[in-house]
Enzyme design. Structure first.
Site, short mmCIF file in Angstrom:
data_model
loop_
_atom_site.label_atom_id
_atom_site.label_comp_id
_atom_site.label_asym_id
_atom_site.label_seq_id
_atom_site.Cartn_x
_atom_site.Cartn_y
_atom_site.Cartn_z
N LYS A 100 16.44 16.91 22.86
CA LYS A 100 17.25 17.64 21.70
C LYS A 100 17.76 16.54 21.29
O LYS A 100 18.20 15.43 21.39
CB LYS A 100 18.19 18.33 22.32
CG LYS A 100 19.29 17.57 23.69
CD LYS A 100 20.64 17.66 23.65
CE LYS A 100 21.57 16.58 25.13
NZ LYS A 100 22.38 16.29 24.48
N HIS B 285 11.41 4.14 29.98
CA HIS B 285 10.41 3.89 28.96
C HIS B 285 10.52 2.27 29.03
O HIS B 285 9.53 1.92 28.40
CB HIS B 285 11.41 4.58 27.46
CG HIS B 285 10.63 5.85 26.99
ND1 HIS B 285 11.34 6.82 27.41
CD2 HIS B 285 9.93 6.04 25.37
CE1 HIS B 285 10.05 8.29 27.56
NE2 HIS B 285 9.38 7.83 26.10
S1 SF4 Z 1 25.43 20.04 28.00
FE1 SF4 Z 1 26.37 18.57 27.87
S2 SF4 Z 1 25.88 17.87 29.78
FE2 SF4 Z 1 23.80 19.02 29.64
S3 SF4 Z 1 22.95 18.20 28.38
FE3 SF4 Z 1 24.09 18.97 26.81
S4 SF4 Z 1 25.60 16.97 26.34
FE4 SF4 Z 1 24.40 16.53 28.22
#
Ligand code: SF4
Lengths: 185, 279
Positions: free
Chosen positions: A103, A38
């Site tokens: 996320k 980015h």
């Molecule tokens: S599961 Fe844990 S390591 Fe994997 S993306 Fe989510 S926070 Fe990061």
């Protein structure tokens, strides 16, 4: 909550019909980019140069995949936390970016930019990197190879399973923490 | 004195890195299944279903469970009757990390803080050494992802704030982190020591199995109290709402300075990749 099958590039009509909570299976080309990529994209914009892909109708996936083992197009490829891209997202939305995939929460500026420019934020299940990898049929580094896992890849996805977290109308899916029930207010 | 060759350490460490990143530990799988049975919301159930399917795909394909294969963190207990042959123990652990992350097609996520240049091989690992009686070498490994690590905090409370202050800080931290650290999370808490030590024992708390119980009943009760309160936040799997915001709370308590109440909250995601070997 509705279920949609959409194909990239996304149009205004594709996006405005979506509501927070809808399930979307996305097919077509999407572009991986996270922190370092980015920064480089914005440096290119500042220098008045072309970007490595067309932003109009584009979907950016916040992901840094693990290396592809022999016989597979890509390694594990789940989403990274999106807030780190909030300082770049509004500008990219103003230039035609229709969707981001990641996320976690977005900031107010990014949420407003999605409303202003008819864009959407999809969540993919964090930590489901092997599962999500199965929907990625092709992957090719198209820019910033030197960034390794952070390089920009053009990924061809088929029925990539997503959830609308923030729609273009200002709604958000995430649960509001019940601080009172937990005894902190 | 018992001699252990670095070659064996390198291989054992490499094996742990690959196994932990591709085989969901049984205690974590059991916790997912329990959460799946307790959740009533379809969205929460769907996330847990995906995580269980993800683990099956990983075991089948040897793709990592999560693309963020973490920084490699180790807690090492060196028996005082152990002699390392063939080189240096720290180098051997780094070499094993390099080998495991390379051969296992794991993502290398270590970089320079300023240039952000990737070191290219997953090293340097974060290694904590401890010296114990005996003739064994025990190495515990964890793949520590960045998303959840970023949600962690250390604070220096005033002694007057006590347990109530600790609870407020921890619950608030989880509330603020919301969906970001890939809930359901595991919360490692370090109370006591100094600023640095609190963080270290918080991390060490995360090395415990999810199905263990703290041997001190008072601390076990405090862990349970926090777990219950945090789960009332209703953040749920991936922040979509639900009963399972944390899978567990693990706490380590040690003496501190008269003037201080150090508290560290180390957030670990559901992708709790841990493994240990004893040589
Ligand atoms: S599961 Fe844990 S390591 Fe994997 S993306 Fe989510 S926070 Fe990061």
């Amino acid at each position: 909550m509705a279920e949609y099958k959409l194909t990239t590039p996304l149009t205004d009509e594709d996006v405005v019909q979506l509501k927070a909570g809808d399930v979307v299976f996305l097919t077509g080309k999407i572009y991986s980019a996270r922190d370092a990529a980015h920064k480089k994209l914005v440096d290119l914009l500042d220098a008045g140069k072309d970007l490595p892909f067309d932003l109009e109708g584009a979907s950016i996936y916040y992901v840094g995949p693990s290396p592809a083992p022999p016989g597979r197009p890509i390694g594990a490829a789940g989403p990274t936390t999106s807030y780190r891209m909030d300082s770049y997202a509004p500008r990219l939305h103003s230039l035609g970016l229709k969707a981001t995939i990641g996320k976690g929460k977005r900031n107010e500026e990014t949420r407003k930019a999605m409303q202003d420019h008819k864009a959407v934020y999809f969540g993919a299940t964090g930590g489901a990197g092997a599962l999500l990898s199965n929907s990625i049929k092709k992957s090719e580094v198209i820019a910033f190879d030197e960034l390794g896992p952070e390089a920009i890849r053009e990924m061809t996805v088929e029925d990539f399973p997503l959830l609308v977290i923030n729609d273009a109308h200002g709604n958000e899916l995430y649960a509001v923490p019940d601080r009172k029930a937990a005894g902190i207010e | 004195m018992r001699t252990i060759h670095t070659k064996d350490i390198v291989d054992a460490v490499a094996g742990m890195c690959v196994k932990a990143n591709t085989e969901l530990p049984d205690d974590v799988r059991a916790a997912f299944e329990k959460a799946m049975a307790e959740e009533t919301s379809p969205a929460a159930k769907e996330v847990l279903r995906q995580l269980l399917e993800n683990a099956d795909i990983s075991a089948d394909t040897k793709l990592p469970l999560c693309q963020d294969c973490g920084l490699a963190v180790y807690f090492v207990e060196v028996g005082d009757e152990v002699q390392i042959e063939g080189g240096n123990l720290r180098d051997a652990i780094n070499e094993g990390t390099r080998k495991g992350y390379g051969e296992g097609f794991l993502r290398k996520s270590a970089c320079d803080p300023f240039s952000r240049q990737n070191t290219g091989d997953g090293t340097p690992a974060i290694i904590h050494f401890d010296f114990v009686p005996g003739d064994k070498l025990k190495i515990v490994y964890m793949a520590k992802g960045g998303g959840s690590e970023n949600m962690s905090r250390v604070t220096m409370l005033a002694p007057a704030q006590g347990w109530e202050g600790i609870k407020q800080f921890v619950i608030n931290r989880v509330a603020e982190a919301g969906p970001n650290p890939c809930p359901p999370t595991i919360i490692g808490i370090g109370i006591g020591g100094t600023f640095d030590h609190a963080a270290k024992i918080a991390k060490k708390s995360l090395m415990r199995r999810l199905d263990d119980t703290h041997p001190d009943p008072d601390i076990a009760a405090k862990e349970a109290e926090l777990k219950e309160a945090i789960n009332k936040l209703g953040i749920g799997p991936m922040g979509l709402g639900g009963k399972t915001t944390v899978l567990d709370v693990k706490m380590t308590v040690e003496p501190c300075h008269l003037a201080s109440l150090p508290l560290a909250v180390n957030v670990q995601c559901h992708s709790q990749r841990h493994e240990e070997v004893e040589l």
